[in-house]
Motif scaffolding. Sequence first.
Motif, PDB file in Angstrom:
ATOM      1  N   THR A  40     -46.540 -54.046 -23.347  1.00  0.00           N
ATOM      2  CA  THR A  40     -45.178 -54.553 -23.289  1.00  0.00           C
ATOM      3  C   THR A  40     -44.881 -55.632 -22.465  1.00  0.00           C
ATOM      4  O   THR A  40     -43.860 -55.744 -21.751  1.00  0.00           O
ATOM      5  N   SER A  45     -36.840 -57.655 -18.501  1.00  0.00           N
ATOM      6  CA  SER A  45     -36.360 -56.441 -17.730  1.00  0.00           C
ATOM      7  C   SER A  45     -35.312 -57.002 -16.851  1.00  0.00           C
ATOM      8  O   SER A  45     -35.585 -57.450 -15.966  1.00  0.00           O
ATOM      9  N   LEU A 283     -33.372 -51.690 -13.728  1.00  0.00           N
ATOM     10  CA  LEU A 283     -34.293 -51.016 -14.918  1.00  0.00           C
ATOM     11  C   LEU A 283     -35.785 -51.625 -14.881  1.00  0.00           C
ATOM     12  O   LEU A 283     -35.789 -52.771 -14.654  1.00  0.00           O
ATOM     13  N   LEU A 285     -40.016 -50.945 -16.798  1.00  0.00           N
ATOM     14  CA  LEU A 285     -40.703 -50.656 -17.700  1.00  0.00           C
ATOM     15  C   LEU A 285     -42.092 -50.579 -17.488  1.00  0.00           C
ATOM     16  O   LEU A 285     -42.422 -51.496 -16.955  1.00  0.00           O
ATOM     17  N   ALA A 401     -35.857 -51.668 -26.638  1.00  0.00           N
ATOM     18  CA  ALA A 401     -35.607 -52.194 -25.615  1.00  0.00           C
ATOM     19  C   ALA A 401     -35.930 -53.553 -25.525  1.00  0.00           C
ATOM     20  O   ALA A 401     -35.239 -54.571 -24.911  1.00  0.00           O
ATOM     21  N   HIS A 460     -29.594 -51.204 -23.555  1.00  0.00           N
ATOM     22  CA  HIS A 460     -30.893 -51.326 -23.001  1.00  0.00           C
ATOM     23  C   HIS A 460     -31.422 -50.125 -22.247  1.00  0.00           C
ATOM     24  O   HIS A 460     -32.549 -49.821 -22.156  1.00  0.00           O
ATOM     25  N   VAL A 464     -34.440 -47.627 -22.612  1.00  0.00           N
ATOM     26  CA  VAL A 464     -35.559 -47.195 -21.731  1.00  0.00           C
ATOM     27  C   VAL A 464     -35.617 -45.713 -21.270  1.00  0.00           C
ATOM     28  O   VAL A 464     -36.912 -45.120 -21.058  1.00  0.00           O
ATOM     29  N   TYR A 468     -39.250 -43.011 -21.584  1.00  0.00           N
ATOM     30  CA  TYR A 468     -39.678 -42.096 -20.927  1.00  0.00           C
ATOM     31  C   TYR A 468     -39.508 -40.859 -21.353  1.00  0.00           C
ATOM     32  O   TYR A 468     -40.338 -39.731 -21.291  1.00  0.00           O
TER      33      TYR A 468
END
Length: 486
Positions: A40, A45, A283, A285, A401, A460, A464, A468
């Motif tokens: 990713t 982000s 945020l 990732l 995302a 967005h 995310v 999860y």
Amino acid sequence: MLKLSLSYSAVLSALMLSACASVGPDYQRPALELPGSAKTENLASAGKPGLLAADLTQWWAQFQDPVLTDLILEAAKYNQDLLLATGRIEEARALAVGATSNRYPTVDATLVGTKVRTSENAGKLAAGANPVSKDFQLGLTASYEVDVWGKLSRADEAAKARLLAQEQNRNVVQTTLFSNLAQSYFALRAADAQLKLAQETDKTRAENLRLQQKRRAAGAISELDLHQAEAETASAEASVAQAKQNVANLESAIAVLLGRSPAGIAHPVIARGSEISSLYQHLQLPADLSSEVLNRRPDILAAEQALVAANADIGQAKAAYFPSLKLTSGIGYESRVFKDLVDPSSLLWNLGANLVQPVFRAGAIGAVVAGAEARKTQATAQYVQAVQGAFRDVHDALNNAEANAQLYTANQKRVLALKDSQRLAELRYKNGYSSYLEVLNAQRDLAQVESGLIETQRAHLSAVVGLYKALGGGWNNAASANVQKP
């Protein structure tokens, strides 16, 4: 003594036979072709350089919003779906205990007293015998079914697997609850931002309308410009009303997720924490996703345990083809006179064995076996679907995302450009080089893009949270046990 020796020999032989392998197939996990990992690094982000490894234990903590944490803890304690899932776990646990108890002997204590009068005209009594008789019995009886073919062990295996499946189903409910709550909270903060933007736009349109009314009274503008200003003001007022409606609907939806009372849902009061822009700045990732992380997903674990149970059911059903052996015994006292009940001469005992071999059932046993095999086929398909769904969830969450990160960057550039366009349009209008319609168009475009920027932030954040959830969310970790089991 000979009878006792024969009986003990029969018991010993039966216990030795019970050590034989259980009938039916042993469980094997279906073989599936899985990808290695998902990178990713290409995801942005919130404009940050590089990505941080996200904490899967309590992922909501990364947003640094105590209000969000409090809401999740409240939902974990009062949400009715979680309470329902907990009740199902308790039911499955009771069934598992019952299945395990069938593998042990049963012992009962009895105390019986009877009084019988026999007909004197039936010819059953000796001459001068008392037609009324009494009988008293005191004793213990025991029975034990020897699990020669694994019928009881397979039933125990299935019950325990179903218990584990229900526990994982509760984790599914909790995973869904926490993710839905977080997404609803982000949507609420986005709706709050949209309402604020709509109110600011409405205020600007109202000021423009007052200015245009003065200019029209002075003859500086045409009636068309005035009507355009009036229309834009009415449109802004409608946007405010719609934004308030969205906020109210989201508040009631969150109240339901929190498990609040009907009065609390009818008049919801939802605390607010960080602004949507602040939440977006926090945020994060994960940078590298291994396919093994999906082993933590509770829906996959629940589907596999359901498959384990269905597999064990086949062995339990096939055991009905073979003989069943049940041992019984009893010891106690019997006397016609109660005071002599525990006298040594009143002692009695018995030992017995019951062996039953099905001979003809008109296909009933085969039908049960076929049904169990069909249920295993269904459970296998459901397990494969759960795995497929997990990889699709991860793929879609990463894709969403990435797309929203690109949209956010593009919208930021559009906002800056449209602010300059609005400034220039207002300057041209004041100097008489353009109509008021050009100013309205610039204002409308800027408001639309600013609204889109808020929506992109919400989308967005939602993506995310979806990631999860797709990864199992970490709710199976011991570190989050205080949230798992309030």
